[in-house]
Scaffold this motif. Structure first.
Motif, mmCIF file in Angstrom:
data_model
loop_
_atom_site.group_PDB
_atom_site.id
_atom_site.type_symbol
_atom_site.label_atom_id
_atom_site.label_comp_id
_atom_site.label_asym_id
_atom_site.label_seq_id
_atom_site.Cartn_x
_atom_site.Cartn_y
_atom_site.Cartn_z
ATOM 1 N N TYR A 191 51.589 7.119 47.274
ATOM 2 C CA TYR A 191 51.143 7.474 45.930
ATOM 3 C C TYR A 191 51.569 8.908 45.660
ATOM 4 O O TYR A 191 51.233 9.822 46.428
ATOM 5 C CB TYR A 191 49.627 7.322 45.798
ATOM 6 C CG TYR A 191 49.187 5.875 45.888
ATOM 7 C CD1 TYR A 191 49.050 5.093 44.748
ATOM 8 C CD2 TYR A 191 48.941 5.282 47.134
ATOM 9 C CE1 TYR A 191 48.678 3.761 44.832
ATOM 10 C CE2 TYR A 191 48.564 3.957 47.222
ATOM 11 C CZ TYR A 191 48.430 3.197 46.076
ATOM 12 O OH TYR A 191 48.075 1.876 46.157
ATOM 13 N N ARG A 206 50.846 3.900 28.734
ATOM 14 C CA ARG A 206 49.448 3.508 28.557
ATOM 15 C C ARG A 206 49.307 2.473 27.445
ATOM 16 O O ARG A 206 48.515 1.539 27.555
ATOM 17 C CB ARG A 206 48.605 4.752 28.286
ATOM 18 C CG ARG A 206 48.379 5.581 29.545
ATOM 19 C CD ARG A 206 47.497 6.783 29.327
ATOM 20 N NE ARG A 206 47.204 7.423 30.607
ATOM 21 C CZ ARG A 206 47.268 8.726 30.824
ATOM 22 N NH1 ARG A 206 47.602 9.546 29.840
ATOM 23 N NH2 ARG A 206 46.988 9.220 32.016
ATOM 24 N N ILE A 211 49.805 1.891 32.755
ATOM 25 C CA ILE A 211 49.053 2.982 33.373
ATOM 26 C C ILE A 211 47.683 3.045 32.721
ATOM 27 O O ILE A 211 47.574 3.036 31.489
ATOM 28 C CB ILE A 211 49.784 4.331 33.211
ATOM 29 C CG1 ILE A 211 51.098 4.325 33.996
ATOM 30 C CG2 ILE A 211 48.900 5.493 33.683
ATOM 31 C CD1 ILE A 211 51.910 5.578 33.832
ATOM 32 N N GLY A 212 46.651 3.098 33.532
ATOM 33 C CA GLY A 212 45.301 3.145 33.003
ATOM 34 C C GLY A 212 44.864 4.555 32.651
ATOM 35 O O GLY A 212 45.476 5.542 33.091
ATOM 36 N N GLY A 214 43.294 7.998 32.854
ATOM 37 C CA GLY A 214 42.929 8.833 33.999
ATOM 38 C C GLY A 214 43.840 8.713 35.195
ATOM 39 O O GLY A 214 43.737 9.504 36.138
ATOM 40 N N GLU A 215 44.725 7.726 35.229
ATOM 41 C CA GLU A 215 45.661 7.611 36.357
ATOM 42 C C GLU A 215 46.644 8.775 36.324
ATOM 43 O O GLU A 215 47.209 9.097 35.281
ATOM 44 C CB GLU A 215 46.431 6.293 36.288
ATOM 45 C CG GLU A 215 45.623 5.078 36.701
ATOM 46 C CD GLU A 215 46.497 3.836 36.808
ATOM 47 O OE1 GLU A 215 47.577 3.920 37.422
ATOM 48 O OE2 GLU A 215 46.112 2.794 36.268
ATOM 49 N N ASP A 216 46.880 9.388 37.474
ATOM 50 C CA ASP A 216 47.805 10.516 37.535
ATOM 51 C C ASP A 216 48.792 10.399 38.699
ATOM 52 O O ASP A 216 49.489 11.356 39.021
ATOM 53 C CB ASP A 216 47.050 11.837 37.626
ATOM 54 C CG ASP A 216 46.176 11.928 38.877
ATOM 55 O OD1 ASP A 216 46.124 10.938 39.644
ATOM 56 O OD2 ASP A 216 45.557 12.986 39.080
ATOM 57 N N LYS A 217 48.834 9.216 39.335
ATOM 58 C CA LYS A 217 49.773 9.016 40.442
ATOM 59 C C LYS A 217 50.486 7.675 40.284
ATOM 60 O O LYS A 217 49.939 6.711 39.752
ATOM 61 C CB LYS A 217 49.053 9.063 41.797
ATOM 62 C CG LYS A 217 48.617 10.465 42.216
ATOM 63 C CD LYS A 217 48.009 10.442 43.604
ATOM 64 C CE LYS A 217 47.768 11.866 44.121
ATOM 65 N NZ LYS A 217 46.819 12.593 43.259
ATOM 66 N N GLU A 218 51.716 7.654 40.780
ATOM 67 C CA GLU A 218 52.536 6.448 40.767
ATOM 68 C C GLU A 218 52.561 5.850 42.171
ATOM 69 O O GLU A 218 52.732 6.559 43.159
ATOM 70 C CB GLU A 218 53.961 6.801 40.335
ATOM 71 C CG GLU A 218 54.934 5.629 40.362
ATOM 72 C CD GLU A 218 56.370 6.049 40.089
ATOM 73 O OE1 GLU A 218 57.190 5.168 39.801
ATOM 74 O OE2 GLU A 218 56.666 7.262 40.194
ATOM 75 N N GLU A 219 52.392 4.541 42.246
ATOM 76 C CA GLU A 219 52.522 3.849 43.525
ATOM 77 C C GLU A 219 53.990 3.506 43.768
ATOM 78 O O GLU A 219 54.667 2.942 42.903
ATOM 79 C CB GLU A 219 51.705 2.559 43.528
ATOM 80 C CG GLU A 219 51.810 1.804 44.845
ATOM 81 C CD GLU A 219 51.198 0.417 44.788
ATOM 82 O OE1 GLU A 219 50.675 -0.037 45.808
ATOM 83 O OE2 GLU A 219 51.265 -0.216 43.709
#
Length: 228
Positions: A191, A206, A211-212, A214-219
């Motif tokens: 991540y 979004r 992307i939801g 509050g998400e701030d990382k990419e898997e």
């Protein structure tokens, strides 16, 4: 110019021409998977979407016979230049994905293809930097075609290692590879904070539900697929 990220990942002192994808977190994750495969002097390796040639050169340092492809002439020149500087023999072919080697078979195929979803419907021109990451609305323009043709360029018991973002559908990749007759699984995940490209597209991503809030990382995932 040389890339510090490549040096710290043990990928060598690489140069990249302007517009060529420099090694980043996805390259380093795939490099770990490549090291784990036990490459030897008898291994024929194909690096699809080679970019700077980082993975191709890693395989060459491990002793493999290596071929690399890229649709960008700048990437082809960069990879060739880095191979000469490193003193390794790597055949670098210009062309789209596995097209330049369609009649050849390999023991190991590695690929860090374009996989970033984009609001732009058309594929970037080959001389534009975005050709290294933009992959259509779903991020699967290159991934789908690699899934469709991977088996054709693998020898029996050959292995595909591919890295891509969770944004473009990990389960879909696994289903496609399984459907083509390969045994596959996710072998590694990481991540990482959103980079400049995803940050610039956050609103659109979004709105698409990719992307939801509050998400701030990419898997990032590494998928390993083996031919029986």
């Amino acid at each position: 110019m040389a890339t510090a990220a490549a040096r710290t990942a043990g990928l060598g002192n690489l140069w990249t021409l302007p517009g060529v994808y420099a090694p980043q977190a996805d390259t380093r994750l795939l490099a770990q998977a490549l090291r784990a495969e036990g490459v030897t002097a008898d291994t024929d390796v194909l690096d699809v979407c080679t970019g700077s040639g980082a993975l191709a050169l890693l395989a060459a340092r491990m002793g493999a016979r290596v071929t690399a492809t890229d649709i960008s002439w700048r990437a082809v020149m960069t990879a060739r230049m880095n191979a000469v500087r490193a003193g390794h023999r790597v055949r670098v072919r210009h062309g789209d994905l596995t097209g330049p080697v369609a009649r050849q078979r390999f023991d190991l195929v590695v690929s860090n293809p374009p996989y970033v979803p984009t609001p732009h419907p058309h594929r970037p021109r080959r001389h534009r930097p975005a050709v290294a990451w933009d992959a259509g609305h779903r991020g699967r323009q290159a991934v789908d075609r690699i899934c469709a043709h991977a088996r054709d360029v693998l020898r029996p018991h050959g292995v595909l290692l591919m890295v891509h973002s969770g944004l473009c559908g990990v389960e879909e990749t696994l289903e496609q590879l399984t459907g083509s007759g390969l045994r596959c699984s996710v072998t590694d995940r990481a991540y990482v904070p959103f980079g400049p490209v995803l940050t610039e597209r956050l609103t659109w991503l979004r709105d698409q539900g990719l992307i939801g809030p509050g998400e701030d990382k990419e898997e990032l995932v590494v998928i390993r697929a083996e031919r029986s």
